[in-house]
Write a protein that holds these residues in place. Structure first.
Motif, mmCIF file in Angstrom:
data_model
loop_
_atom_site.group_PDB
_atom_site.id
_atom_site.type_symbol
_atom_site.label_atom_id
_atom_site.label_comp_id
_atom_site.label_asym_id
_atom_site.label_seq_id
_atom_site.Cartn_x
_atom_site.Cartn_y
_atom_site.Cartn_z
ATOM 1 N N THR A 96 -11.417 -8.860 6.862
ATOM 2 C CA THR A 96 -11.523 -7.542 6.247
ATOM 3 C C THR A 96 -12.581 -6.814 7.077
ATOM 4 N N CYS A 97 -12.246 -5.620 7.607
ATOM 5 C CA CYS A 97 -13.044 -5.144 8.744
ATOM 6 C C CYS A 97 -14.301 -4.359 8.366
ATOM 7 N N ASN A 98 -14.350 -3.808 7.139
ATOM 8 C CA ASN A 98 -15.483 -2.943 6.766
ATOM 9 C C ASN A 98 -15.679 -1.814 7.767
ATOM 10 N N ASN A 99 -14.608 -1.385 8.383
ATOM 11 C CA ASN A 99 -14.731 -0.409 9.464
ATOM 12 C C ASN A 99 -13.556 0.560 9.513
ATOM 13 N N CYS A 100 -12.588 0.393 8.597
ATOM 14 C CA CYS A 100 -11.393 1.249 8.645
ATOM 15 C C CYS A 100 -11.438 2.265 7.493
ATOM 16 N N TRP A 101 -10.454 3.124 7.459
ATOM 17 C CA TRP A 101 -10.406 4.169 6.429
ATOM 18 C C TRP A 101 -10.356 3.562 5.027
ATOM 19 N N TYR A 102 -9.524 2.513 4.852
ATOM 20 C CA TYR A 102 -9.410 1.916 3.513
ATOM 21 C C TYR A 102 -10.695 1.216 3.101
ATOM 22 N N CYS A 103 -11.338 0.545 4.059
ATOM 23 C CA CYS A 103 -12.592 -0.142 3.732
ATOM 24 C C CYS A 103 -13.713 0.860 3.445
ATOM 25 N N LEU A 104 -13.826 1.877 4.288
ATOM 26 C CA LEU A 104 -15.020 2.733 4.224
ATOM 27 C C LEU A 104 -14.852 3.971 3.355
ATOM 28 N N ARG A 111 -6.700 -3.401 0.728
ATOM 29 C CA ARG A 111 -5.660 -2.690 1.475
ATOM 30 C C ARG A 111 -6.050 -2.508 2.947
ATOM 31 N N CYS A 112 -7.099 -3.201 3.375
ATOM 32 C CA CYS A 112 -7.504 -3.151 4.788
ATOM 33 C C CYS A 112 -6.380 -3.713 5.647
ATOM 34 N N PRO A 113 -5.917 -2.969 6.645
ATOM 35 C CA PRO A 113 -4.804 -3.465 7.460
ATOM 36 C C PRO A 113 -5.203 -4.602 8.403
ATOM 37 N N ASN A 114 -6.495 -4.862 8.552
ATOM 38 C CA ASN A 114 -6.938 -5.898 9.490
ATOM 39 C C ASN A 114 -7.116 -7.266 8.853
ATOM 40 N N ARG A 115 -6.973 -7.336 7.527
ATOM 41 C CA ARG A 115 -7.256 -8.617 6.875
ATOM 42 C C ARG A 115 -6.182 -9.660 7.200
HETATM 43 ZN ZN LIG Z 1 -10.747 -2.442 6.932
#
Ligand SMILES: [Zn+2]
Ligand SMILES: [Zn+2]
Length: 369
Positions: A96-104, A111-115
């Motif tokens: 989970t990236c904590n860096n994308c639109w869904y995360c931040l 819903r993070c696409p990187n998970r």
């Molecule tokens: Zn993310």
């Protein structure tokens, strides 16, 4: 060599394959599996119903085991060092990236696409990244947590992925003290919702399900009303819930069935201005036609989806395990444990609902130091 059960392709039986022992990179660890869950999701994976699933893959996303080898320093979320020999579980979701639109922006990390998810979105070619294996490779960044004092591995796997999933669903449902709570489905997620509703102070719990083992489990879990849906029409099921709630319907209803048509009944059995949480539709099993005027608008109904889990759901629900186990016959939910070579039997038993919960013990009985 390490043995693992592999799903080669959709619609195919599981087969045992051998893999070389992984080489550890800094921050990684080896996990010797004690139990891995056989969950409804694994049936859907076998049926090819989940998008993003690469084949061949090693299933098993809820796991408990022993830390075997650690490369470098590994700490839990509280900063305590983790060491070899400890009984642990790990968060199957990582990256989970904590860096994308869904995360931040949306603050919706599920819903993070990187998970990535162990046992679901990793293929066997990427390594030992599922629990139906003697050993699981914990990549750097995978969150590891110890079981609380006195909690047996079997108790943890009895909760399995239903434990944090139900925790998340109840959080989404905003349950309030004294609420009447209806749960559709008496599988592992439904049963855990039933347990959490009681712990959270529901004034009455109602569960709808079928199959003798699940209905018995629902009664053993202390449901005030257990409704056997077999032989009842959808209308009768709704009537049964209305009858148990003064004709109004439940304050909160949680859907944990996986059957699209259950949605209409669920909306009907929830009171006006109540809350309805949909957690059981993890795979796309089709469409239903609803009357939006009657069931949503005029009803002033709040409908909330619930996708995946965050680390906090796993962490908090694991901390609750001692209290859950003291109050509910949790370990009884595991009807049977299977060896790796019995994985196909385990899948067939879950598919036919002959068991409430099946667990795979890839190493047989494991001595805990
Ligand atoms: Zn993310
Ligand atoms: Zn699962």
């Amino acid at each position: 060599m390490i043995k693992a059960a592999v799903m080669p392709a959709p619609g195919r039986a599981v087969e045992i394959r051998e893999f070389p022992e992984p080489e550890l990179e800094p921050g990684s660890a080896l996990f010797k599996t004690i139990y891995s869950e056989v969950c409804g999701t694994d049936i859907h994976v076998q049926d090819g119903k989940l998008s993003l699933t690469p084949y061949p893959l090693i299933p098993g996303h809820a796991n408990v085991g022993i830390l075997e080898a650690i490369e470098g320093d590994l700490k839990d979320v509280e900063g305590n060092p983790l060491g070899a020999g400890q009984v642990v579980t790990f968060f199957d979701v990582h990256k989970t990236c904590n860096n994308c639109w869904y995360c931040l922006v949306a603050k919706a990390p599920t819903r993070c696409p990187n998970r990535k998810v162990y046992g679901i979105t990793y293929g066997a070619e990427e390594g030992l990244l599922g629990g139906w294996s003697e050993v699981v490779y914990l990549k750097p960044g995978v969150r590891v947590l110890r079981l609380p004092e006195g909690v047996e591995p079997l108790t943890f796997i009895a909760g399995g992925c239903a434990l944090p999933t139900a925790f998340h669903a109840m959080e989404r449902g905003d349950m309030r003290l004294g609420d009447t709570v209806a749960v559709q489905g008496a599988g592992p997620v439904g049963l855990m919702c039933l347990a959490f509703a009681q712990m959270a102070g529901a004034s009455k719990t109602i569960i709808l399900g079928n199959g003798a083992p699940r209905l018995k489990a629902a009664r053993d879990f202390g449901a005030d009303v257990v409704i056997d849906i077999d032989g009842l029409s959808p209308k009768d099921r709704v009537e049964a819930v209305l009858g148990a709630t003064g004709g109004r319907g439940a304050d909160l209803t949680v859907e944990a069935t996986g059957a699209p048509q259950a949605i209409i009944e669920g909306m009907e059995m929830t009171r006006d201005a109540g809350r309805y949480v949909v957690v059981g539709q993890y795979t796309d099993l089709g469409d239903v036609l609803i009357n939006p005027h009657r069931l949503i608008n005029r009803k002033h109904l709040e409908v909330r989806g619930c996708w995946g889990i965050e680390f906090g759901h796993l962490y908090k629900s694991v901390q609750l395990l001692p209290r859950l186990a003291a109050r509910f016959p949790l370990a009884q939910m595991v009807t049977r444990t299977y060896s790796l070579t019995e994985a196909n039997e385990a899948l067939a038993d879950v598919r036919a609902q002959r068991v409430v919960k099946a667990a795979i013990a890839p190493n047989g009985p494991v001595e805990i130091g």
